[in-house]
Design a protein around this motif. Structure first.
Motif, short mmCIF file in Angstrom:
data_model
loop_
_atom_site.label_atom_id
_atom_site.label_comp_id
_atom_site.label_asym_id
_atom_site.label_seq_id
_atom_site.Cartn_x
_atom_site.Cartn_y
_atom_site.Cartn_z
N LEU A 130 0.83 -1.21 0.00
CA LEU A 130 0.00 0.00 0.00
C LEU A 130 0.86 1.26 0.00
CD1 LEU A 130 -2.74 -1.20 2.49
CD2 LEU A 130 -3.07 -0.71 0.06
N ARG A 131 1.98 1.23 0.71
CA ARG A 131 2.90 2.36 0.69
C ARG A 131 3.53 2.54 -0.70
NH1 ARG A 131 6.15 1.17 6.39
NH2 ARG A 131 4.43 1.70 7.80
N ALA A 132 3.87 1.43 -1.34
CA ALA A 132 4.48 1.51 -2.66
C ALA A 132 3.53 2.18 -3.66
CB ALA A 132 4.88 0.12 -3.15
N PHE A 133 2.24 1.99 -3.47
CA PHE A 133 1.24 2.63 -4.33
C PHE A 133 0.87 4.02 -3.82
CE2 PHE A 133 0.21 -1.82 -5.68
CZ PHE A 133 0.42 -1.65 -7.04
N GLY A 134 1.53 4.48 -2.78
CA GLY A 134 1.24 5.80 -2.26
C GLY A 134 -0.14 5.93 -1.65
N GLY A 135 -0.71 4.81 -1.19
CA GLY A 135 -2.04 4.84 -0.61
C GLY A 135 -3.17 4.87 -1.61
N THR A 136 -2.84 4.77 -2.90
CA THR A 136 -3.88 4.75 -3.95
C THR A 136 -3.63 3.55 -4.86
OG1 THR A 136 -2.56 6.26 -5.30
CG2 THR A 136 -4.28 7.23 -3.91
N PRO A 137 -3.93 2.35 -4.40
CA PRO A 137 -3.71 1.16 -5.22
C PRO A 137 -4.58 1.16 -6.46
CG PRO A 137 -4.98 0.62 -3.26
CD PRO A 137 -4.52 2.03 -3.09
N PRO A 138 -4.19 0.38 -7.48
CA PRO A 138 -4.95 0.36 -8.74
C PRO A 138 -6.25 -0.43 -8.67
CG PRO A 138 -3.12 -1.17 -8.86
CD PRO A 138 -2.97 -0.45 -7.56
N VAL A 139 -6.49 -1.07 -7.55
CA VAL A 139 -7.75 -1.77 -7.30
C VAL A 139 -8.26 -1.31 -5.94
CG1 VAL A 139 -7.12 -3.82 -8.66
CG2 VAL A 139 -6.54 -3.72 -6.22
N GLY A 140 -9.52 -1.61 -5.68
CA GLY A 140 -9.99 -1.39 -4.32
C GLY A 140 -9.30 -2.37 -3.39
N VAL A 141 -8.93 -1.93 -2.22
CA VAL A 141 -8.28 -2.79 -1.25
C VAL A 141 -9.00 -2.68 0.09
CG1 VAL A 141 -6.21 -3.16 0.17
CG2 VAL A 141 -6.00 -2.82 -2.30
N THR A 142 -9.34 -3.83 0.63
CA THR A 142 -9.78 -3.91 2.01
C THR A 142 -8.69 -4.62 2.79
OG1 THR A 142 -12.12 -4.01 1.40
CG2 THR A 142 -11.53 -4.79 3.60
N LEU A 143 -8.08 -3.92 3.72
CA LEU A 143 -7.07 -4.52 4.58
C LEU A 143 -7.78 -5.06 5.82
CD1 LEU A 143 -4.05 -5.01 5.28
CD2 LEU A 143 -4.08 -2.78 6.43
N PHE A 144 -7.64 -6.36 6.05
CA PHE A 144 -8.29 -7.01 7.19
C PHE A 144 -7.22 -7.73 7.99
CE2 PHE A 144 -11.17 -10.71 8.62
CZ PHE A 144 -11.45 -10.08 9.83
N VAL A 145 -6.95 -7.21 9.18
CA VAL A 145 -5.91 -7.78 10.04
C VAL A 145 -6.58 -8.30 11.30
CG1 VAL A 145 -3.68 -7.41 11.13
CG2 VAL A 145 -4.28 -6.10 9.09
N GLU A 146 -6.64 -9.61 11.42
CA GLU A 146 -7.34 -10.26 12.52
C GLU A 146 -6.47 -10.29 13.78
OE1 GLU A 146 -9.38 -14.59 13.57
OE2 GLU A 146 -8.17 -14.36 11.76
N GLY A 147 -7.11 -10.42 14.95
CA GLY A 147 -6.37 -10.40 16.20
C GLY A 147 -6.44 -11.65 17.03
N GLU A 148 -6.96 -12.75 16.46
CA GLU A 148 -7.08 -13.97 17.28
C GLU A 148 -6.93 -15.25 16.45
OE1 GLU A 148 -10.94 -13.51 19.07
OE2 GLU A 148 -11.99 -14.02 17.21
N GLU A 149 -6.19 -15.17 15.36
CA GLU A 149 -5.99 -16.37 14.53
C GLU A 149 -5.28 -17.46 15.31
OE1 GLU A 149 -4.19 -19.23 11.82
OE2 GLU A 149 -3.14 -17.87 13.19
#
Length: 443
Positions: A130-149
């Protein structure tokens, strides 16, 4: 500048931030670290906000906190959900670690620390891209980071139901598996399921002097040992009826490689029969992962009235966890030695799954990984269980799912001196960035 050049430019900062994330001891299994799990979630939120994303929040539906962040899709572009988890395993005996497990140590081409690969490296792959794309990726992105895997994702289904609109995507990239080798990426196509239970064996209503009554009266610990020994036959095959197995994979897994990777002592034989890949990925296992009994230091000449153990069974990817747990319970209850009383208490369970690798997202992923790694990716199974993959399949049946990795056979996930290969981390970042770029052009 190409996207891979952009990735390489952000890698040093990403590795610095990985060390900061590892320094937060987000052990989801230990209540004393609940504040740390919350802190690691908030740390991720801060990183996402620095990218200019306003739609980011911490969510918790009766369990540990997860992070959901949404980067809107350009007109006509698909949305990709990037999954990782920020919780980690307990360290075990810290004295066995070469250095502080929550302070990243660099040695050669590897970084060492708890969670440095499982799965905080997965978190940082997504953030680096996401940083490499400067926060504007060429697709929609949903970042999902779970806390109990690491504790079986008990509230994941509730999160998916409550936040379904936010998590719905055309494709899911799950960065939480294993590669075939250092420098050889893999896509995971099968995952075993898991069931476990606690079995308690009782033979007496109180402890007895072993000299006065031994020889006629059975002690519970010996009875428990005999019961646990029935889980395997003489060749080490699992002897629990009704578990089933899938066909052996075609991928060859040489015995010598396994012995070296596992650190098997000279003269110790492998368990079971048949191809090693099948024994690791598509056949059931039975493991005694804990015993409650008098310690050696506290031992006396006493017949123990009761003893208990925790038994963990990995099941075939297509096996039903409820049926498997019932089979395990039947086995334990029906193999009690000397009429000992057996009480089985159900534990956790999770579904295995097969992950079909087909469709436009899969083909884009294959090409992106080939380009980034310089070799053909391998299609393999995993003996470990990642039940949330099946949860994603059930919740979003129309979406493609790709299971990727940042760890290698020497990463020692869950073990002492867990480590990340720096070269593979860089390649994983480049591959995911290339994948998003290709999806933005082709779908």
């Amino acid at each position: 500048m190409t996207i891979t050049d952009a990735v390489d430019a952000v890698l040093p900062a990403a590795l610095d931030d990985l060390a900061k994330l590892v320094a937060i001891p987000s052990v989801s299994a230990l209540p004393a670290h609940a504040g740390d799990v919350r802190a690691s979630a908030e740390w991720i939120v801060d990183q996402v906000r620095e990218l200019g994303c306003a739609d980011v929040r911490v969510v918790a539906e009766g369990g540990q906190p997860a992070v959901i962040a949404r980067f809107p899709a350009p007109q006509g572009a698909p949305t990709v959900c990037l999954y990782a988890h920020h919780d980690v395993q307990p360290t075990g005996d810290v004295a066995l670690w070469t250095s502080d497990p929550f302070r990243v140590r660099a040695e050669g081409e590897r970084l060492f620390g708890r969670g440095v690969v499982d799965d905080k490296a997965g978190v940082m792959v997504h953030l680096a891209v996401l940083r490499a794309f400067g926060g504007t990726p060429p697709v929609g992105v949903t970042l999902f980071v779970e806390g109990e895997e690491e504790v079986g994702s008990p509230s994941l289904a509730a999160i998916m139901e409550r936040h379904r609109d936010a998590l719905t995507a055309d494709a899911y990239v799950i960065a939480d598996s294993g590669n075939w080798n250092v420098g050889e990426p893999a896509f995971t196509t099968t995952l075993r399921g898991l069931v476990d239970c606690t079995v308690e064996v009782s033979t007496l209503d109180h402890a007895l002097h072993s000299g006065q009554y031994g020889g006629a009266v059975p002690d519970a610990l010996t009875a428990l040992c005999r019961l646990l020994a029935t889980l395997h036959d003489a060749d080490g095959n699992v002897a629990i009826e009704g578990l089933g197995a899938m066909p052996d994979p075609e991928l060859d897994y040489p015995e010598q490689r396994l012995r070296e990777e596992a650190g098997l002592l000279d003269g110790v034989r492998l368990l079971g029969e048949g191809p090693i890949a099948g024994r690791l990925w598509t056949k059931p296992t039975a493991t005694v992962i804990g015993i409650d009994a008098t310690t050696v230091a506290d031992a006396s000449n006493t017949l123990a009235p009761s003893a208990r153990a925790k038994v963990s069974v990995r099941i075939a990817p297509d096996a039903d966890p409820d049926a498997a747990l019932a089979a395990l319970t039947r086995h334990l209850e029906s193999h009690a030695p000397w009429g000992a009383r057996v009480r089985v208490t159900d534990g956790s369970q999770g579904s295995g799954t097969t992950v079909p690798f087909r469709g436009p997202v899969a083909e884009a992923a294959r090409e992106a990984f080939r380009q980034a790694w310089g070799v053909e990716p391998v299609f393999m199974g995993q003996g470990g269980s990642i039940p949330m993959v099946a949860d994603f399949q059930k919740a979003f049946p129309a979406a493609e799912i790709v299971v990727t990795a940042v760890c290698d056979p020497d990463s020692r996930m869950h073990g002492i001196d867990e480590s990340l290969h720096l070269g593979d981390f860089a390649k994983a970042c480049r591959a995911e960035a290339l994948l998003l770029e290709k999806l933005g052009r082709t779908i």
